[in-house]
Write a protein that holds these residues in place. Structure first.
Motif, PDB file in Angstrom:
ATOM      1  N   ILE A 110     -13.631 -59.978 -49.806  1.00 21.12           N
ATOM      2  CA  ILE A 110     -13.141 -60.160 -48.434  1.00 21.12           C
ATOM      3  C   ILE A 110     -13.740 -59.105 -47.517  1.00 21.12           C
ATOM      4  O   ILE A 110     -14.233 -59.418 -46.429  1.00 21.12           O
ATOM      5  N   ASN A 111     -13.715 -57.858 -47.952  1.00 21.36           N
ATOM      6  CA  ASN A 111     -14.286 -56.779 -47.143  1.00 21.36           C
ATOM      7  C   ASN A 111     -15.781 -56.994 -46.907  1.00 21.36           C
ATOM      8  O   ASN A 111     -16.301 -56.645 -45.846  1.00 21.36           O
ATOM      9  N   SER A 112     -16.493 -57.608 -47.878  1.00 20.92           N
ATOM     10  CA  SER A 112     -17.931 -57.833 -47.720  1.00 20.92           C
ATOM     11  C   SER A 112     -18.238 -58.827 -46.595  1.00 20.92           C
ATOM     12  O   SER A 112     -19.345 -58.853 -46.084  1.00 20.92           O
ATOM     13  N   PHE A 113     -17.250 -59.639 -46.209  1.00 20.45           N
ATOM     14  CA  PHE A 113     -17.406 -60.572 -45.097  1.00 20.45           C
ATOM     15  C   PHE A 113     -17.024 -59.938 -43.760  1.00 20.45           C
ATOM     16  O   PHE A 113     -16.995 -60.617 -42.738  1.00 20.45           O
ATOM     17  N   GLY A 114     -16.689 -58.652 -43.786  1.00 17.78           N
ATOM     18  CA  GLY A 114     -16.296 -57.970 -42.560  1.00 17.78           C
ATOM     19  C   GLY A 114     -14.840 -58.177 -42.189  1.00 17.78           C
ATOM     20  O   GLY A 114     -14.425 -57.849 -41.081  1.00 17.78           O
ATOM     21  N   VAL A 115     -14.055 -58.705 -43.105  1.00 17.40           N
ATOM     22  CA  VAL A 115     -12.612 -58.883 -42.898  1.00 17.40           C
ATOM     23  C   VAL A 115     -11.919 -57.728 -43.602  1.00 17.40           C
ATOM     24  O   VAL A 115     -12.183 -57.460 -44.774  1.00 17.40           O
ATOM     25  N   SER A 116     -11.043 -57.037 -42.893  1.00 14.99           N
ATOM     26  CA  SER A 116     -10.343 -55.889 -43.471  1.00 14.99           C
ATOM     27  C   SER A 116      -9.197 -56.362 -44.351  1.00 14.99           C
ATOM     28  O   SER A 116      -8.270 -57.016 -43.881  1.00 14.99           O
ATOM     29  N   ALA A 117      -9.269 -56.039 -45.645  1.00 21.55           N
ATOM     30  CA  ALA A 117      -8.201 -56.350 -46.597  1.00 21.55           C
ATOM     31  C   ALA A 117      -7.610 -55.024 -47.069  1.00 21.55           C
ATOM     32  O   ALA A 117      -8.249 -54.279 -47.804  1.00 21.55           O
ATOM     33  N   LEU A 118      -6.408 -54.729 -46.610  1.00 19.55           N
ATOM     34  CA  LEU A 118      -5.770 -53.449 -46.892  1.00 19.55           C
ATOM     35  C   LEU A 118      -4.932 -53.508 -48.153  1.00 19.55           C
ATOM     36  O   LEU A 118      -4.367 -54.524 -48.497  1.00 19.55           O
ATOM     37  N   GLY A 119      -4.809 -52.355 -48.822  1.00 20.39           N
ATOM     38  CA  GLY A 119      -3.997 -52.265 -50.036  1.00 20.39           C
ATOM     39  C   GLY A 119      -4.872 -51.805 -51.187  1.00 20.39           C
ATOM     40  O   GLY A 119      -5.959 -51.264 -50.954  1.00 20.39           O
ATOM     41  N   PRO A 120      -4.440 -52.035 -52.398  1.00 18.94           N
ATOM     42  CA  PRO A 120      -3.242 -52.758 -52.801  1.00 18.94           C
ATOM     43  C   PRO A 120      -1.958 -51.936 -52.579  1.00 18.94           C
ATOM     44  O   PRO A 120      -1.956 -50.723 -52.702  1.00 18.94           O
ATOM     45  N   ILE A 121      -0.892 -52.658 -52.270  1.00 21.79           N
ATOM     46  CA  ILE A 121       0.444 -52.103 -52.103  1.00 21.79           C
ATOM     47  C   ILE A 121       1.246 -52.500 -53.336  1.00 21.79           C
ATOM     48  O   ILE A 121       1.248 -53.663 -53.737  1.00 21.79           O
ATOM     49  N   ASP A 122       1.934 -51.539 -53.923  1.00 19.03           N
ATOM     50  CA  ASP A 122       2.749 -51.791 -55.114  1.00 19.03           C
ATOM     51  C   ASP A 122       4.164 -52.149 -54.677  1.00 19.03           C
ATOM     52  O   ASP A 122       4.883 -51.307 -54.144  1.00 19.03           O
ATOM     53  N   HIS A 123       4.560 -53.402 -54.884  1.00 11.56           N
ATOM     54  CA  HIS A 123       5.915 -53.853 -54.574  1.00 11.56           C
ATOM     55  C   HIS A 123       6.764 -53.907 -55.854  1.00 11.56           C
ATOM     56  O   HIS A 123       7.832 -54.511 -55.852  1.00 11.56           O
ATOM     57  N   HIS A 124       6.281 -53.346 -56.935  1.00 10.65           N
ATOM     58  CA  HIS A 124       6.922 -53.269 -58.247  1.00 10.65           C
ATOM     59  C   HIS A 124       6.853 -54.589 -59.016  1.00 10.65           C
ATOM     60  O   HIS A 124       6.454 -54.595 -60.161  1.00 10.65           O
ATOM     61  N   PHE A 125       7.214 -55.705 -58.402  1.00 12.68           N
ATOM     62  CA  PHE A 125       7.113 -56.990 -59.107  1.00 12.68           C
ATOM     63  C   PHE A 125       5.743 -57.625 -58.897  1.00 12.68           C
ATOM     64  O   PHE A 125       5.308 -58.450 -59.685  1.00 12.68           O
ATOM     65  N   VAL A 126       5.047 -57.237 -57.800  1.00  8.30           N
ATOM     66  CA  VAL A 126       3.678 -57.663 -57.526  1.00  8.30           C
ATOM     67  C   VAL A 126       2.917 -56.504 -56.895  1.00  8.30           C
ATOM     68  O   VAL A 126       3.514 -55.559 -56.379  1.00  8.30           O
ATOM     69  N   ARG A 127       1.590 -56.608 -56.936  1.00  9.47           N
ATOM     70  CA  ARG A 127       0.700 -55.720 -56.177  1.00  9.47           C
ATOM     71  C   ARG A 127      -0.057 -56.620 -55.220  1.00  9.47           C
ATOM     72  O   ARG A 127      -0.486 -57.710 -55.603  1.00  9.47           O
ATOM     73  N   SER A 128      -0.241 -56.168 -53.966  1.00  9.63           N
ATOM     74  CA  SER A 128      -0.759 -57.063 -52.932  1.00  9.63           C
ATOM     75  C   SER A 128      -1.778 -56.391 -52.032  1.00  9.63           C
ATOM     76  O   SER A 128      -1.706 -55.182 -51.793  1.00  9.63           O
ATOM     77  N   ILE A 129      -2.705 -57.226 -51.535  1.00 12.40           N
ATOM     78  CA  ILE A 129      -3.596 -56.817 -50.452  1.00 12.40           C
ATOM     79  C   ILE A 129      -3.288 -57.722 -49.261  1.00 12.40           C
ATOM     80  O   ILE A 129      -2.786 -58.834 -49.429  1.00 12.40           O
ATOM     81  N   TYR A 130      -3.608 -57.233 -48.057  1.00  7.36           N
ATOM     82  CA  TYR A 130      -3.224 -57.942 -46.835  1.00  7.36           C
ATOM     83  C   TYR A 130      -4.377 -58.004 -45.850  1.00  7.36           C
ATOM     84  O   TYR A 130      -5.135 -57.053 -45.704  1.00  7.36           O
ATOM     85  N   MET A 131      -4.453 -59.139 -45.137  1.00  9.54           N
ATOM     86  CA  MET A 131      -5.421 -59.321 -44.060  1.00  9.54           C
ATOM     87  C   MET A 131      -4.861 -60.366 -43.105  1.00  9.54           C
ATOM     88  O   MET A 131      -3.821 -60.955 -43.378  1.00  9.54           O
ATOM     89  N   TYR A 132      -5.563 -60.619 -42.000  1.00 15.42           N
ATOM     90  CA  TYR A 132      -5.189 -61.686 -41.070  1.00 15.42           C
ATOM     91  C   TYR A 132      -6.276 -62.744 -41.059  1.00 15.42           C
ATOM     92  O   TYR A 132      -7.462 -62.420 -41.111  1.00 15.42           O
ATOM     93  N   ASP A 133      -5.845 -64.011 -40.982  1.00 12.61           N
ATOM     94  CA  ASP A 133      -6.812 -65.089 -40.823  1.00 12.61           C
ATOM     95  C   ASP A 133      -7.175 -65.209 -39.339  1.00 12.61           C
ATOM     96  O   ASP A 133      -6.603 -64.499 -38.501  1.00 12.61           O
ATOM     97  N   PRO A 134      -8.121 -66.057 -38.969  1.00 12.47           N
ATOM     98  CA  PRO A 134      -8.539 -66.167 -37.569  1.00 12.47           C
ATOM     99  C   PRO A 134      -7.459 -66.717 -36.633  1.00 12.47           C
ATOM    100  O   PRO A 134      -7.631 -66.695 -35.419  1.00 12.47           O
ATOM    101  N   ASN A 135      -6.342 -67.197 -37.190  1.00 11.95           N
ATOM    102  CA  ASN A 135      -5.280 -67.794 -36.395  1.00 11.95           C
ATOM    103  C   ASN A 135      -4.093 -66.866 -36.186  1.00 11.95           C
ATOM    104  O   ASN A 135      -3.049 -67.285 -35.696  1.00 11.95           O
ATOM    105  N   GLY A 136      -4.248 -65.599 -36.584  1.00 10.13           N
ATOM    106  CA  GLY A 136      -3.179 -64.624 -36.411  1.00 10.13           C
ATOM    107  C   GLY A 136      -2.136 -64.652 -37.510  1.00 10.13           C
ATOM    108  O   GLY A 136      -1.084 -64.026 -37.385  1.00 10.13           O
ATOM    109  N   ILE A 137      -2.407 -65.368 -38.595  1.00  8.78           N
ATOM    110  CA  ILE A 137      -1.462 -65.453 -39.712  1.00  8.78           C
ATOM    111  C   ILE A 137      -1.831 -64.405 -40.757  1.00  8.78           C
ATOM    112  O   ILE A 137      -2.974 -64.337 -41.201  1.00  8.78           O
ATOM    113  N   GLN A 138      -0.844 -63.605 -41.148  1.00 10.71           N
ATOM    114  CA  GLN A 138      -1.114 -62.625 -42.192  1.00 10.71           C
ATOM    115  C   GLN A 138      -1.263 -63.348 -43.530  1.00 10.71           C
ATOM    116  O   GLN A 138      -0.488 -64.254 -43.855  1.00 10.71           O
ATOM    117  N   VAL A 139      -2.281 -62.960 -44.278  1.00 13.15           N
ATOM    118  CA  VAL A 139      -2.542 -63.519 -45.600  1.00 13.15           C
ATOM    119  C   VAL A 139      -2.404 -62.390 -46.608  1.00 13.15           C
ATOM    120  O   VAL A 139      -2.984 -61.317 -46.450  1.00 13.15           O
TER     121      VAL A 139
END
Length: 193
Positions: A110-139
Motif C-alpha cells: 500500500i505504501n509503495s502506491f503512495g497511500v499512507s498505511a499507518l500501524g500496525p496497532i495492537d488491539h489484543h484480539f487483532v493487529r491492524s493497519i489503517y488508511m483512507y480510500d479515495p472516498n473518505g472511508i477509513q480502511v
C-alpha cells in the motif's frame, strides 16, 4: 436463541455498498492497491424501486472468500461533502488478512502506491493497519492474534452484563440528545410456538 439455520439464516455478507466519487479512482484503490478482484459493474439510468432519474454505475469487488464490496458512482445526486474523511466510529471497512506477515506485506504494498498505511496497532484480539480510500472511508486491514477466539469467548460470556451497565451509564445522555422515541426498540418479538 437456538443455533439452527432457521434461527440464524444469515450466512455472511454478500456486499456492503457506499457511494464513490469516481469509479476509476475507486477501482484503482481496491484493485491495484489492495488487490481485490473487480467483478464488473452495471450502468443503470433509474434508481430501482423509485424510478428516479439518476444514472449510476454500480461496481463490485470480490474478496478471496467470495464476499463483495460495492460502490455507486452517481455524480448527479452526489454531495461533495460526503467524500470528506469520515471518523472511524462513523464508518470504516475492516478487512481480514491471513497473518501478521501478510499484514506487513500489505502495508509495504500500500505504501509503495503512495497511500499512507499507518500501524500496525495492537488491539489484543487483532493487529491492524489503517488508511483512507479515495472516498473518505477509513480502511483497516487486520489479522487475528493467537488470543482472538479466547478474547471473544470471554467478551461473549460477559456481554449481557456489559451491555446492561453501558445502557444504564449512557441512557440519560441519549435521552437528552436523541429523545425516547429515537432509542426505543422497534417492532415486536415473534410469537413463541
Amino acid at each position: 436463541m437456538t443455533e439452527t439455520p432457521e434461527a440464524r439464516p444469515i450466512k455472511g455478507v454478500h456486499h456492503g455498498a457506499f457511494r464513490c466519487r469516481d469509479a476509476e479512482q475507486t477501482r484503482w484503490f481496491y484493485e491495484d492497491v489492495l488487490g481485490l478482484v473487480t467483478e464488473g459493474g452495471v450502468v443503470l439510468d433509474e434508481v430501482p424501486g423509485t424510478g428516479a432519474d439518476d444514472p449510476y454505475l454500480h461496481i463490485f469487488f470480490r474478496m478471496t472468500n467470495g464476499e463483495y464490496i460495492a460502490f455507486f458512482d452517481a455524480p448527479a445526486s452526489a454531495d461533495p461533502e460526503w467524500f470528506q474523511r469520515k471518523e472511524s466510529f462513523d464508518m470504516h471497512w475492516a478487512f481480514e488478512v491471513e497473518s501478521e506477515e501478510a499484514l506487513l506485506a500489505m502495508q509495504a504494498r500500500i505504501n509503495s502506491f503512495g497511500v499512507s498505511a499507518l500501524g500496525p496497532i495492537d488491539h489484543h484480539f487483532v493487529r491492524s493497519i489503517y488508511m483512507y480510500d479515495p472516498n473518505g472511508i477509513q480502511v483497516e486491514l487486520t489479522c487475528r492474534t493467537a488470543d482472538h477466539d479466547a478474547i471473544f469467548a470471554k467478551e461473549k460470556a460477559e456481554f449481557a452484563d456489559v451491555l446492561a451497565r453501558w445502557s444504564e451509564r449512557t441512557r440519560a445522555a441519549k435521552l437528552e440528545k436523541f429523545g425516547a422515541e429515537a432509542i426505543a426498540k422497534r417492532g415486536r418479538a415473534p410469537a413463541r410456538a
